[in-house]
Design an enzyme around this catalytic site. Structure first.
Site, mmCIF file in Angstrom:
data_model
loop_
_atom_site.group_PDB
_atom_site.id
_atom_site.type_symbol
_atom_site.label_atom_id
_atom_site.label_comp_id
_atom_site.label_asym_id
_atom_site.label_seq_id
_atom_site.Cartn_x
_atom_site.Cartn_y
_atom_site.Cartn_z
ATOM 1 N N GLY A 287 48.883 30.222 15.856
ATOM 2 C CA GLY A 287 48.666 28.780 15.947
ATOM 3 C C GLY A 287 47.476 28.323 15.120
ATOM 4 C CE1 TYR B 131 44.182 20.611 16.638
ATOM 5 C CE2 TYR B 131 45.203 19.152 18.241
ATOM 6 C CZ TYR B 131 45.023 19.547 16.935
ATOM 7 O OH TYR B 131 45.678 18.878 15.934
ATOM 8 C CD GLU B 132 47.140 25.434 18.266
ATOM 9 O OE1 GLU B 132 47.291 26.486 17.615
ATOM 10 O OE2 GLU B 132 47.953 24.482 18.228
ATOM 11 N N GLY B 133 41.360 26.771 20.087
ATOM 12 C CA GLY B 133 40.164 27.583 19.862
ATOM 13 C C GLY B 133 39.124 26.798 19.105
#
Length: 380
Positions: A242, A362-364
């Site tokens: 992702g 987001y996503e880390g």
């Protein structure tokens, strides 16, 4: 080292660019203003194969490589980051996870309609008290024999209201820590599953971000992906891919802002000449172009490593960290180059600046990417 794109990759990039210009650009400011989900545009993305780009054609996908996906993500993100995050979640988090780890029955039932864009999916990891620390899952999935009883709340879920299929990470056995976490396929409409209010966001306002509430939701055992306790590993593996999608989104947001700034700098005049001929502006453009190209190389390297079935954890984290930080810097400079016009919505760059911020989160978060990178370099 070969930096040439294949004919197919060029075709995909050009198709994405054409779609973005013709279908996404009209109305993009209004959709942002009204927080309007791009329903018709997402439907067309599905028809063109952009929602299941890397999925095997036998499951309704386009069967393309990750490099093609990065190229398409950049072009779509230049124009509408709300549309690109819908595309990224469906491709990177939902379809990839199902195809890689799902059973044949799960693929036939869920992956096929997701890959064709008939429906879209959501990935549900974050909670009110579990964002960066994914091990602190408070959502529980208690084993009841032939089903799990799901209870809890998920926060900041992209496609929260428009998805039909949700991959939900939940704790089954607290005593096992992260090894007691499972991932379950939850369908919209299951008894006890409620979609909460829509978040009013700074950027990517066209995408729908919601909290989700689960109260005694019965999820059949056959809806668990992987073995018992596989959920945390599933989440980490899925997020690694992702990151490539979000890095590409950040790259696209930055390159879209740069292209607008470059064009404006050649049209706007001050002190008797185009502002692009003033060194202060020319040097800004030079920095922006260099940073964007560096981010593009990082994104393509991570995508290439994934296609070669190499370990892409480090390259994906580096791509996301650098591209996100770069996108924030470049969009701020794009607004600056536009001067007062940059502060006005009709010139697009203020929206791109607002959209860029989420790529650092987001996503880390950027801080999490630094943890991933530092662990990797220190362990070498």
């Amino acid at each position: 080292m070969d930096f040439n794109l294949t004919e197919e990759q060029i075709m995909i990039r050009d198709a994405a660019r054409n779609f973005a210009q013709k279908e996404l650009l009209p109305g993009v400011i209004e959709r942002d203003e009204k927080q309007q989900f791009p329903t018709e545009q997402v439907k067309k993305m599905g028809e063109l194969g952009f929602l299941g780009m890397m999925v095997d054609p036998k499951y309704g996908g386009s069967g393309l490589d990750t490099v093609s996906y990065v190229l398409a993500m950049e072009e779509i993100s230049k124009i509408d980051a709300s549309a690109s995050v819908i595309m990224s979640v469906n491709n990177s988090l939902v379809c990839w996870g199902l195809e890689t780890y799902g059973t044949e029955e799960q693929k036939q039932k869920y992956l096929v309609p997701l890959a064709t864009g008939e429906i879209i999916g959501a990935f549900c990891l974050s909670e009110p008290e579990a964002g960066s620390d994914a091990t602190s899952q408070k959502t529980t999935a208690i084993d009841k024999g032939d089903y799990y009883l799901l209870n809890g709340t998920k926060n900041w879920i992209t496609n929260g209201n428009n998805a039909s299929v949700y991959l939900v990470i939940a704790q089954t056995d607290v005593s096992k820590g992260h090894k007691g976490i499972n991932v379950l396929i939850v369908e919209k409409g299951m008894d006890g599953f409620v979609v909460g209010p829509k978040e009013n966001k700074l950027g990517i306002r066209g995408s729908d971000t919601h909290s989700l509430m689960f109260t005694d939701v019965k999820v059949p055992k056959e809806n668990r992906i992987g073995e018992e306790g596989f959920g945390f590993k599933f989440a980490m593996k899925t997020l690694a891919g992702g990151r490539i999608g979000i890095a590409s989104q950040a790259l696209g947001i930055a390159s879209g802002a740069y292209e607008l700034a470059l064009k404006y700098s050649k049209e706007r005049k001050s002190f008797g000449k185009e502002i692009s001929k003033h060194q202060a502006i020319a040097f800004k453009l030079a920095d922006m172009a260099t940073q964007i190209e560096a981010a593009r190389m990082l994104c393509l390297k991570a995508a290439w490593e994934k296609d070669q079935q190499l370990n892409y954890d480090l390259s994906g984290a580096m791509a996301k960290l650098y591209a996100a930080e770069m996108a924030m810097q470049v969009t701020v400079e794009a607004v600056q180059i536009h001067g007062g016009y940059g502060f006005v919505k009709e010139y697009h760059v203020e929206r791109l600046m607002r959209d860029a911020k989420i790529t650092q989160i987001y996503e880390g978060t950027s801080e999490i990417q630094k943890i991933v990178i530092s662990r990797s370099v220190l362990n070498n």
